[in-house]
Design a protein around this motif. Structure first.
Motif, PDB file in Angstrom:
ATOM      1  N   PRO A  19      33.989  45.636  40.129  1.00  0.00           N
ATOM      2  CA  PRO A  19      34.267  44.314  39.541  1.00  0.00           C
ATOM      3  C   PRO A  19      35.653  44.211  38.924  1.00  0.00           C
ATOM      4  O   PRO A  19      36.195  43.104  38.793  1.00  0.00           O
ATOM      5  N   ASP A  20      36.259  45.336  38.544  1.00  0.00           N
ATOM      6  CA  ASP A  20      37.590  45.311  37.942  1.00  0.00           C
ATOM      7  C   ASP A  20      38.698  45.465  38.976  1.00  0.00           C
ATOM      8  O   ASP A  20      39.880  45.527  38.618  1.00  0.00           O
ATOM      9  N   GLY A  21      38.324  45.550  40.237  1.00  0.00           N
ATOM     10  CA  GLY A  21      39.316  45.657  41.294  1.00  0.00           C
ATOM     11  C   GLY A  21      39.552  47.082  41.750  1.00  0.00           C
ATOM     12  O   GLY A  21      39.269  48.045  41.027  1.00  0.00           O
ATOM     13  N   LEU A  24      44.230  48.913  47.595  1.00  0.00           N
ATOM     14  CA  LEU A  24      44.132  48.846  49.054  1.00  0.00           C
ATOM     15  C   LEU A  24      43.940  50.226  49.670  1.00  0.00           C
ATOM     16  O   LEU A  24      43.089  50.417  50.548  1.00  0.00           O
ATOM     17  N   VAL A  25      44.719  51.214  49.214  1.00  0.00           N
ATOM     18  CA  VAL A  25      44.646  52.540  49.815  1.00  0.00           C
ATOM     19  C   VAL A  25      43.265  53.154  49.635  1.00  0.00           C
ATOM     20  O   VAL A  25      42.745  53.817  50.540  1.00  0.00           O
ATOM     21  N   GLN A  26      42.612  52.914  48.497  1.00  0.00           N
ATOM     22  CA  GLN A  26      41.275  53.462  48.282  1.00  0.00           C
ATOM     23  C   GLN A  26      40.256  52.758  49.169  1.00  0.00           C
ATOM     24  O   GLN A  26      39.364  53.399  49.722  1.00  0.00           O
ATOM     25  N   ILE A  27      40.369  51.433  49.299  1.00  0.00           N
ATOM     26  CA  ILE A  27      39.448  50.684  50.170  1.00  0.00           C
ATOM     27  C   ILE A  27      39.543  51.198  51.594  1.00  0.00           C
ATOM     28  O   ILE A  27      38.539  51.498  52.245  1.00  0.00           O
ATOM     29  N   ALA A  28      40.765  51.279  52.110  1.00  0.00           N
ATOM     30  CA  ALA A  28      40.971  51.718  53.488  1.00  0.00           C
ATOM     31  C   ALA A  28      40.470  53.144  53.703  1.00  0.00           C
ATOM     32  O   ALA A  28      39.830  53.442  54.717  1.00  0.00           O
ATOM     33  N   THR A  29      40.749  54.017  52.744  1.00  0.00           N
ATOM     34  CA  THR A  29      40.330  55.418  52.874  1.00  0.00           C
ATOM     35  C   THR A  29      38.814  55.543  52.852  1.00  0.00           C
ATOM     36  O   THR A  29      38.212  56.197  53.712  1.00  0.00           O
ATOM     37  N   MET A  54      44.368  41.043  41.923  1.00  0.00           N
ATOM     38  CA  MET A  54      44.641  41.105  40.497  1.00  0.00           C
ATOM     39  C   MET A  54      46.141  40.971  40.249  1.00  0.00           C
ATOM     40  O   MET A  54      46.947  41.599  40.942  1.00  0.00           O
ATOM     41  N   PRO A  55      46.547  40.155  39.284  1.00  0.00           N
ATOM     42  CA  PRO A  55      47.971  39.848  39.092  1.00  0.00           C
ATOM     43  C   PRO A  55      48.832  41.020  38.646  1.00  0.00           C
ATOM     44  O   PRO A  55      50.002  41.096  39.017  1.00  0.00           O
ATOM     45  N   GLN A  56      48.292  41.975  37.900  1.00  0.00           N
ATOM     46  CA  GLN A  56      49.126  43.043  37.346  1.00  0.00           C
ATOM     47  C   GLN A  56      49.262  44.233  38.286  1.00  0.00           C
ATOM     48  O   GLN A  56      50.372  44.618  38.653  1.00  0.00           O
ATOM     49  N   ARG A  57      48.147  44.814  38.715  1.00  0.00           N
ATOM     50  CA  ARG A  57      48.210  46.019  39.538  1.00  0.00           C
ATOM     51  C   ARG A  57      48.150  45.725  41.032  1.00  0.00           C
ATOM     52  O   ARG A  57      48.420  46.602  41.842  1.00  0.00           O
ATOM     53  N   GLY A  58      47.748  44.532  41.385  1.00  0.00           N
ATOM     54  CA  GLY A  58      47.642  44.206  42.798  1.00  0.00           C
ATOM     55  C   GLY A  58      46.355  44.664  43.439  1.00  0.00           C
ATOM     56  O   GLY A  58      46.210  44.623  44.667  1.00  0.00           O
ATOM     57  N   ASP A  59      45.391  45.148  42.619  1.00  0.00           N
ATOM     58  CA  ASP A  59      44.099  45.565  43.153  1.00  0.00           C
ATOM     59  C   ASP A  59      43.322  44.352  43.656  1.00  0.00           C
ATOM     60  O   ASP A  59      43.614  43.206  43.306  1.00  0.00           O
ATOM     61  N   TYR A  60      42.306  44.634  44.466  1.00  0.00           N
ATOM     62  CA  TYR A  60      41.498  43.569  45.062  1.00  0.00           C
ATOM     63  C   TYR A  60      40.104  43.552  44.440  1.00  0.00           C
ATOM     64  O   TYR A  60      39.498  44.604  44.200  1.00  0.00           O
TER      65      TYR A  60
END
Length: 276
Positions: A19-21, A24-29, A54-60
């Motif tokens: 829920p906190d995002g 990308l690299v973790q999702i793909a892996t 997410m605006p700060q870290r760019g997480d999804y």
């Protein structure tokens, strides 16, 4: 199923645990997807409003769109209007948490609850989660209504819950689980102690018509220190009565009227084969 659609669905299911995002690299892996293809799928999901960045870290992370769709679906199905008065009465009579889970293909999802305890220790898990079938009272109550080969398939697909991740009494083999299911069938409801979580006990009964798999499960859960084996056995008749009431009331709701095990089981099997 198209490869792009399957990737998108895998991403949506994956993001429910973050829920906190998540990056990308973790999702793909974790999903064994190419980073470029995963990024394209995420951008499409953002465009349609299911995912946000997410605006700060760019997480999804997921938006509330799917949650809103689910709540709207449940509301229109009538299942909450039907079930809530029944589980409210059971919670009041037992003084414990009562939950309703529905058959969602090859899994069980919690959709409603009523808290009967007014003080002391409370047990109140998040709603909407998919229950671990092998070590939850609801999961075992559902599995005991299924043909053995189907029950084994569902548990094998989801995986047996390890004691280190759940409770110390969680069954560690299919043989141990099948033995428990036989014991549950004799009393018509399941009982677990310290199996789904340390210090938590629960009792569950299937909502089912004769000679059919269960369409839902009604559960009483609470701290083991208070919800002892003796108390759970005392609650058995009231639990079974509530399940019977939901069988009758379920004629007004498609979610409780007929089991989805055949149709959804086939869909899940097709999807699993497509991944090979």
């Amino acid at each position: 199923m198209s490869g792009a659609l399957e990737k998108s669905l895998d991403i949506l299911e994956y993001l429910t645990d973050y829920p906190d995002g998540v990056a990308l690299v973790q999702i793909a892996t974790d999903l064994n997807q190419l980073r470029s293809g995963c990024h394209r799928a995420l951008q499409e999901l953002i465009r349609y409003g299911y995912v946000r960045q997410m605006p700060q870290r760019g997480d999804y992370a997921l938006t509330t769109k799917m949650a809103s769709m689910g709540l709207s679906f449940l509301s229109k199905s009538g299942v909450l209007d039907i079930a809530q008065p029944v589980i409210d009465r059971l919670a009041q009579a037992t003084g414990e948490l009562v939950r309703l889970a529905i058959d969602d293909g090859d899994r069980l999802t919690l959709v409603a609850k009523a808290q009967g305890a007014k003080s002391g220790l409370l047990y109140d898990p998040d709603m909407g989660i998919d229950l671990r079938l092998s070590c939850s009272a609801a999961g075992q109550a559902w599995l005991m209504t299924l043909p053995e080969d189907v029950a084994i398939e569902y548990v094998s697909r989801q995986g047996i819950g390890e004691p280190k991740d759940f409770g110390p009494n969680a069954p560690t083999s299919m043989k141990a689980l099948l033995k428990l299911l036989d014991e549950h069938r004799k009393r018509r409801y399941s009982i677990i102690q310290d199996a789904y979580a340390p210090g938590m006990s629960s009792i569950a009964a299937p909502i089912k018509r004769a000679n059919e798999p269960a369409t839902g499960i009604v559960v009483i859960a609470g701290p083991s220190a208070r919800l002892t084996l003796k108390r759970m056995q005392q609650f058995g008749p009231a639990l079974l009565a509530a399940a019977e009431e939901l069988v009758v009331a379920g004629n007004s709701s498609s979610l409780l009227k007929s089991a989805n095990v055949g149709t959804w089981g086939n869909v899940a099997t097709q999807r699993r084969k497509a991944r090979r």
